[in-house]
Design an enzyme around this catalytic site. Structure first.
Site: not given
Length: 518
Positions: A487-488
């Site tokens: 998850d950036h």
């Protein structure tokens, strides 16, 4: 006559699907005899009877999704006399006469009402809609479909008659925490807001729509740029001006929850799902199967991951030659200890060591509070493909266990996952997940993050390939691809790449892994 209520089968579980009835109406049942199979998003269990007697009537059909504490059957215990007031009827009566509310509520409903002071949510017993007992269509929670009805067999409450648009007269209003925060910032009384969530729960989009309709969006403009104000006002106005659907006594309109933040955008901006249409002339060559059981749970989890993470992929490869040789050397010791030793325990251990060095990959994002949850425990979710579908049992405290201990646990969890005998607590609490696509021969994949984890690593087939070694010689090596989905929002690309390199370093040097992993 006794009522059989769906109990709270695990922490945070608010509904369950009736998979299969094990007894028929009119059957004699014994105390603790299994009555039906119930599936939640965590586990499948057999529901035992709390009473002995005769099954008088089944109020939920196979395939129905029912709320916790909803009545699913009536049992004649032979005691005679009037039945205990149902939670549904008691709540309806209390809505008409608030002064006698606590006197008419059954024990479970009274306990639910007492818990309404918690910020975490509201009473499932006090659901605002009820499905007819003989309605076969009362079925699935279609969690993210914003133009489909969700039919839930639950507990009802008659709407209060009032000149003002008040949608809740007693108890605490059902609302997500972010909606409460938005209402406080806008000076809005939640009792005047119509909720679009399950059981009438109020979402952020509902608060914004109510604020726009009541005050023209004045409060929403505060603290925002002129362009931001224009975009939010347009979005909320569109939702506020849309005609409200007609009241449905057996169904509620269910829209996807907006990610919790300060004044998040209305969820109505999500596009409607694609509607399938059978090609002309092929009608008799299709078969339709209801989305039920494990497949329904998987579908909801995958959509949640897709909608509420910024999924990014990094790929690398690892030379497993030394680990292949190490495993071969210790095979006899493993056999003597009655251990089936695969590569997974080594990979789990290497990941746990790397997570300590790069802790951002061992986090979760709490949408309701907008906080990053940093974890000092290392629990590995292990994706297992079963005949019923994908499930993810969890190995707890991987960093504290030996390779042999992990090997035994991997075999045990996989076997019980395939047999459908996992407990609810064995399917919860992961801080990172691993999917072993290589076990079925896959070379490469882009794994879906197992929310609320921040990342998942895909491991693939170990294959012999020619490589150029450090001395510029061409040699054959056991190579394996690693694919890391992350998850950036929580993890930078550089840190994800460094994490992969640390896992690779440990797997390519099993001696170092044995030293650093304990």
């Amino acid at each position: 006559m006794k009522e059989l209520l769906l109990p709270e089968l695990a922490e945070s579980v608010v509904e369950g699907e009736i998979l299969k009835w094990l007894v028929q109406e009119g059957d004699t049942i014994a105390l603790e005899q299994p009555l039906c199979e119930v599936m939640t998003d965590k586990v499948t269990v057999e529901l035992p009877s709390p009473f002995a007697g005769t099954l008088h009537k089944r109020l939920a059909n196979e395939g129905d999704v029912v709320a916790v504490h909803a009545v699913i059957a009536l049992i004649d215990d032979g005691a005679g006399g009037a039945a205990t007031p149902s939670a549904t009827q008691a709540i309806q009566d209390s809505a008409e006469n608030p002064a006698t509310a606590d006197m008419t509520l059954p024990v479970q409903a009274r306990e639910e009402r007492e818990q309404m002071g918690s910020d975490e949510g509201g009473s499932i017993v006090e659901a605002t809609h009820i499905a007819k007992a003989d309605d076969d269509s009362a079925s699935l929670f279609k969690t993210f479909a914003n133009d489909e009805e969700v039919k839930v067999r639950g507990l009802g409450q008659k709407p209060a008659q009032s000149a003002a648009p008040t949608y809740r007269n007693e108890g605490r209003v059902l609302a997500v925490p972010a909606a409460r925060q938005a209402a406080r910032e806008l000076g809005l009384d939640l009792a005047t807001v119509r909720g679009s969530g399950p059981n009438g729960r109020i979402r952020v989009a509902d608060v914004l729509a109510a604020a726009q309709g009541a005050e023209g969006g004045r409060q929403m403009a505060e603290g925002h740029s002129a362009e931001g104000q224009r975009q939010k006002a347009e979005g909320v106005s569109a939702q506020a001006e849309a005609p409200a659907p007609a009241a449905q006594p057996s169904a509620i309109s269910h829209q996807p929850s907006a990610p919790a933040g300060k004044l998040a955008a209305p969820s109505a901006h999500l596009p409607a799902p694609v509607q399938y249409r059978t090609p002309k002339g092929f009608e008799d060559r299709e078969t339709r199967v209801p989305l039920r059981g494990m497949r329904r749970v998987i579908s909801q989890q995958m959509q949640a991951s897709h909608l509420y993470t910024v999924r990014t992929l990094t790929v690398d490869e690892v030379n497993m030659t030394k680990l292949v040789e190490f495993r071969q050397r210790v095979k006899d010791e493993a056999k003597a200890a009655d251990v089936k030793l695969s590569y997974l325990p080594f990979i789990f251990k290497a990941i746990a060591v790397a997570l300590k060095k790069y802790p951002s990959l061992n986090t979760s994002f709490d949408e309701s509070t907008q906080e990053i949850v940093q974890k000092s425990y290392y629990n590995m979710g292990m994706a297992v493909a079963t005949d019923a579908g994908l499930t993810v049992p969890v190995l707890k405290d991987v960093d504290r266990k030996s390779i042999f201990d992990l090997a035994r646990e991997v075999v045990d969890l996989a076997a019980r996952a395939n047999a459908g005998k996992l407990q609810a607590d064995e399917l919860a609490g992961s801080s990172f997940s691993v999917t072993n696509i290589g076990s079925i021969g896959a070379l490469f994949s882009f794994p879906i993050i197992n929310v609320p984890d921040a990342a998942i690593m895909g491991i693939h087939s170990i294959v012999k390939r020619p490589i150029v070694d450090e001395d510029d010689n061409i040699t054959v090596a056991h190579m394996m691809y690693l694919s890391l989905s992350f998850d950036h929002r929580l993890i930078d690309g550089a840190e994800a790449a460094r994490f992969c390199k640390e896992v690779i370093r440990l797997l390519e040097n099993p001696d170092r892994l044995m030293l650093e992993g304990f």
